[in-house]
Design an enzyme around this catalytic site. Sequence first.
Site, PDB file in Angstrom:
ATOM      1  N   LYS A  48      56.133  39.667  33.676  1.00 13.94           N
ATOM      2  CA  LYS A  48      57.082  40.755  33.961  1.00 13.94           C
ATOM      3  C   LYS A  48      58.408  39.869  34.109  1.00 13.94           C
ATOM      4  CE  LYS A  48      53.901  43.989  36.292  1.00 13.94           C
ATOM      5  NZ  LYS A  48      53.835  44.631  37.765  1.00 13.94           N
ATOM      6  N   HIS A  79      52.025  36.450  39.957  1.00 14.66           N
ATOM      7  CA  HIS A  79      52.458  37.399  41.137  1.00 14.66           C
ATOM      8  C   HIS A  79      53.673  36.863  41.718  1.00 14.66           C
ATOM      9  CE1 HIS A  79      48.187  39.086  42.361  1.00 14.66           C
ATOM     10  NE2 HIS A  79      48.496  39.805  41.463  1.00 14.66           N
ATOM     11  N   HIS A 102      42.473  46.120  34.085  1.00 19.01           N
ATOM     12  CA  HIS A 102      43.230  45.621  35.127  1.00 19.01           C
ATOM     13  C   HIS A 102      42.071  45.284  36.121  1.00 19.01           C
ATOM     14  CE1 HIS A 102      46.853  45.025  37.197  1.00 19.01           C
ATOM     15  NE2 HIS A 102      46.380  45.340  38.155  1.00 19.01           N
ATOM     16  N   ARG A 155      41.186  41.780  35.399  1.00 15.42           N
ATOM     17  CA  ARG A 155      42.191  40.951  36.161  1.00 15.42           C
ATOM     18  C   ARG A 155      41.646  40.914  37.501  1.00 15.42           C
ATOM     19  NH1 ARG A 155      47.724  39.094  36.017  1.00 15.42           N
ATOM     20  NH2 ARG A 155      48.798  39.912  37.919  1.00 15.42           N
ATOM     21  N   TYR A 215      42.922  40.122  47.357  1.00 12.70           N
ATOM     22  CA  TYR A 215      41.596  39.519  46.829  1.00 12.70           C
ATOM     23  C   TYR A 215      40.620  39.031  48.034  1.00 12.70           C
ATOM     24  CZ  TYR A 215      43.659  40.644  42.680  1.00 12.70           C
ATOM     25  OH  TYR A 215      44.323  41.268  41.497  1.00 12.70           O
ATOM     26  N   ARG A 233      47.484  40.397  32.023  1.00 11.48           N
ATOM     27  CA  ARG A 233      47.772  41.963  31.984  1.00 11.48           C
ATOM     28  C   ARG A 233      47.539  42.568  30.637  1.00 11.48           C
ATOM     29  NH1 ARG A 233      52.126  39.708  35.157  1.00 11.48           N
ATOM     30  NH2 ARG A 233      52.176  40.223  37.134  1.00 11.48           N
TER      31      ARG A 233
END
Length: 280
Positions: free
Chosen positions: A169, A263, A237, A240, A272, A145
């Site tokens: 995150k 994730h 992004h 990504r 995806y 990210r």
Amino acid sequence: MENITSYLQYLEYERRYSPRTIEAYRRDLSQFDVFSADNDEKDSVVDFRTIRRWVVALVGEGDSPRTVNRKIAALRSYFKFLLKKGLIEIDPMEKVVLLKTEKNLPVFVPVDKMNEALDDQADFDDFSAIRDYVILELFYMTGIRLSELIGLKDTDIDCGGMTMKVLGKRNKERIIPLTAKFCDTLRKYMLLKKATFPEGNLLFLSDAGKPLYARWVQRLTNRKLGAVTTVKKRSPHVLRHSFATNVLNNGADLNAIKEILGHANLAATQVYTHNSLNRI
């Protein structure tokens, strides 16, 4: 508003949400707080009818279904917190449903276009040129990210082990593999950076030796990708998404991609597979 403040502190100190996420929750909850106050209601007496009227008002003001759903999700989490703390007896979100939205597939840059962008070899004696090249390749090779890239430190890179440590995150750490070829380029960049700016430990710096900021990196990727593709979105992004789509098309395991991307659940990674099915 006092309860909202307590909830935001809970997100910050216990759930360890990022400042950006907390600010988004603050805006959404404050907006609902104003709406419910105008209807002479407090947290303890809010029911699903109030929330439904708010949703209708948001749609009437032109908010997209995705935006409204994000705000509903913020409220759902907030009222669960109040219920857990014993501040309310009934969860008013139980009867509230999300709006229907169109499922947009992730935008990605085709492999040939990315190869074209990365074939433009940088002048490895020029700090700015090699830095820009390394940033672009790092996004595409690892799928990290934007916030993660900006926060990278020299000590996060292990060229000997060909790995990179990333703080994602909620302060979750993960290790991402690198290729030997890229590590060679990275070593050259790090040596040149150290010679140009001896102080500091951030991996990426501006031409003036200052920490990079999000808008700067966004402009860089927009410029680099704009030279090789007509894809409308040309953000970090998108790189990504491009990484995930490319490695999935080349047979990578979905769970492995999930771990590399950081994730929280597999559902976020499975999107995806739709790009891969379309390609087939």
